[in-house]
Design a protein around this motif. Structure first.
Motif, PDB file in Angstrom:
ATOM      1  N   VAL A  65      -5.644   9.907  10.984  1.00  0.00           N
ATOM      2  CA  VAL A  65      -4.884   8.912  12.481  1.00  0.00           C
ATOM      3  C   VAL A  65      -3.770   9.373  12.153  1.00  0.00           C
ATOM      4  N   GLY A  66      -2.859  10.102  13.290  1.00  0.00           N
ATOM      5  CA  GLY A  66      -1.591   9.904  13.098  1.00  0.00           C
ATOM      6  C   GLY A  66      -0.528   8.446  13.753  1.00  0.00           C
ATOM      7  N   LEU A 109       9.735   9.713  11.804  1.00  0.00           N
ATOM      8  CA  LEU A 109       9.231  10.486  11.278  1.00  0.00           C
ATOM      9  C   LEU A 109       7.431   9.997  12.040  1.00  0.00           C
ATOM     10  N   TYR A 110       7.150  11.741  11.834  1.00  0.00           N
ATOM     11  CA  TYR A 110       6.184  11.891  11.924  1.00  0.00           C
ATOM     12  C   TYR A 110       4.676  12.580  10.830  1.00  0.00           C
ATOM     13  N   GLY A 111       3.349  11.905  10.961  1.00  0.00           N
ATOM     14  CA  GLY A 111       2.701  12.188   9.851  1.00  0.00           C
ATOM     15  C   GLY A 111       0.809  11.723  10.579  1.00  0.00           C
ATOM     16  N   HIS A 112       0.165  11.995   9.414  1.00  0.00           N
ATOM     17  CA  HIS A 112      -1.019  11.893   9.664  1.00  0.00           C
ATOM     18  C   HIS A 112      -1.272  11.324   7.969  1.00  0.00           C
ATOM     19  N   CYS A 113      -2.592  10.176   7.992  1.00  0.00           N
ATOM     20  CA  CYS A 113      -3.669   9.865   7.017  1.00  0.00           C
ATOM     21  C   CYS A 113      -5.093  10.125   7.489  1.00  0.00           C
ATOM     22  N   ALA A 114      -5.772  10.447   6.388  1.00  0.00           N
ATOM     23  CA  ALA A 114      -6.813  10.170   6.518  1.00  0.00           C
ATOM     24  C   ALA A 114      -7.952   8.581   7.001  1.00  0.00           C
ATOM     25  N   ARG A 115      -8.224   9.204   7.862  1.00  0.00           N
ATOM     26  CA  ARG A 115      -9.214   7.958   8.285  1.00  0.00           C
ATOM     27  C   ARG A 115      -9.489   6.808   7.630  1.00  0.00           C
ATOM     28  N   GLN A 153       0.624  -1.064   0.152  1.00  0.00           N
ATOM     29  CA  GLN A 153      -0.008  -0.206  -0.746  1.00  0.00           C
ATOM     30  C   GLN A 153       0.749   1.177   0.066  1.00  0.00           C
ATOM     31  N   ALA A 154       0.508   2.681  -1.018  1.00  0.00           N
ATOM     32  CA  ALA A 154       1.422   3.209  -0.554  1.00  0.00           C
ATOM     33  C   ALA A 154      -0.059   4.843  -0.220  1.00  0.00           C
ATOM     34  N   CYS A 155       1.264   5.741  -0.311  1.00  0.00           N
ATOM     35  CA  CYS A 155       0.660   6.974   0.116  1.00  0.00           C
ATOM     36  C   CYS A 155       1.115   8.289  -0.187  1.00  0.00           C
ATOM     37  N   HIS A 156       0.829   9.600  -0.941  1.00  0.00           N
ATOM     38  CA  HIS A 156       2.040  10.428  -0.365  1.00  0.00           C
ATOM     39  C   HIS A 156       1.615  11.792   0.525  1.00  0.00           C
ATOM     40  N   LEU A 157       2.729  11.653   1.476  1.00  0.00           N
ATOM     41  CA  LEU A 157       2.355  12.956   3.178  1.00  0.00           C
ATOM     42  C   LEU A 157       3.592  13.493   2.873  1.00  0.00           C
ATOM     43  N   PRO A 158       3.465  14.575   3.684  1.00  0.00           N
ATOM     44  CA  PRO A 158       3.949  15.191   4.653  1.00  0.00           C
ATOM     45  C   PRO A 158       4.718  15.018   5.613  1.00  0.00           C
ATOM     46  N   LEU A 159       6.147  14.449   5.964  1.00  0.00           N
ATOM     47  CA  LEU A 159       6.356  14.734   7.213  1.00  0.00           C
ATOM     48  C   LEU A 159       7.102  14.777   8.026  1.00  0.00           C
TER      49      LEU A 159
END
Length: 210
Positions: free
Chosen positions: A160-161, A54-60, A36-42
């Motif tokens: 979700v973080g 590294l810390y980030g969050h994605c859509a629930r 699975q893959a996504c593009h996120l600012p970390l």
């Protein structure tokens, strides 16, 4: 990541520097149903762990967070400046013609197992760090407090973080180090003269390497 010895970047400060300069990562996780893959600012906490965290969050609504919550092995890929390298830029081409096109680039791979969280206060702290990082250069920086708290609370419930302690960190600075000094100078000169901003950034990186 396959890295020829000439291109390997060992300097932790340089690796962290690219992560901060180019924080949008391709985050890849191994899940039961496949990759699975996504593009996120970390956001990088450089002083947490041997290589940082590294810390980030994605859509629930994004199912990838379930894999992160289960501690799936994950890879965050950060890419810096890149550009096409023409063999016509090598002075050696005129002498023997033994040259082919290539692509120069900077890349960092960060590996680890994530921990997911949805505690509102912890999420709010993370969003504050990300906001400060990206809003600070603005003439009038936006702050989370600028939005109604009820609206922010609603947004927090939709994400979700996660934290990703870096267990392995690799960097590749492919800047024509495998060519002669004359060929490298030809590449740098051509990149510097290009109207493309990415090419000019590559030229600057080559100057730094020298």
């Amino acid at each position: 990541m396959y890295i020829p010895a000439a291109f390997r970047q060992h300097d932790l400060s340089q690796l962290h520097g690219l992560i901060r300069q180019q924080p949008l990562a391709s985050l890849i996780s191994q899940a039961g149903e496949g990759l699975q893959a996504c593009h996120l600012p970390l956001w990088l906490a450089a002083d947490e762990g041997q290589y940082g965290t590294l810390y980030g969050h994605c859509a629930r609504a994004n199912p990838q967070w379930h894999a992160l919550a289960k501690g799936a092995e994950s890879l965050a890929i950060f890419t810096g400046a890149d550009g096409y390298i023409s063999p016509t830029w090598y002075p050696s081409k005129a002498a023997h013609g033994k040259a082919v096109p290539t692509w120069d680039y900077l890349s960092v791979h960060a590996y680890g197992q994530a921990e997911a969280f949805d505690d509102a206060e912890r999420l709010l702290q993370l969003l504050g760090r990300l906001t400060e990082q990206h809003e600070s250069p603005q003439p009038q920086p936006w702050a989370i407090a600028d939005a109604p708290r009820a609206y922010i609370d609603k947004m927090l419930r939709a994400i979700v973080g996660f934290s990703l302690p870096i267990q392995r960190l690799e960097g590749q600075w492919k800047l024509s180090q495998n060519r002669s000094s004359e060929d490298r100078a030809g590449v740098q000169q051509a990149l510097d003269a290009s109207p493309d901003a990415g090419a000019q950034q590559l030229a600057q990186q080559m100057k730094t390497m020298r």
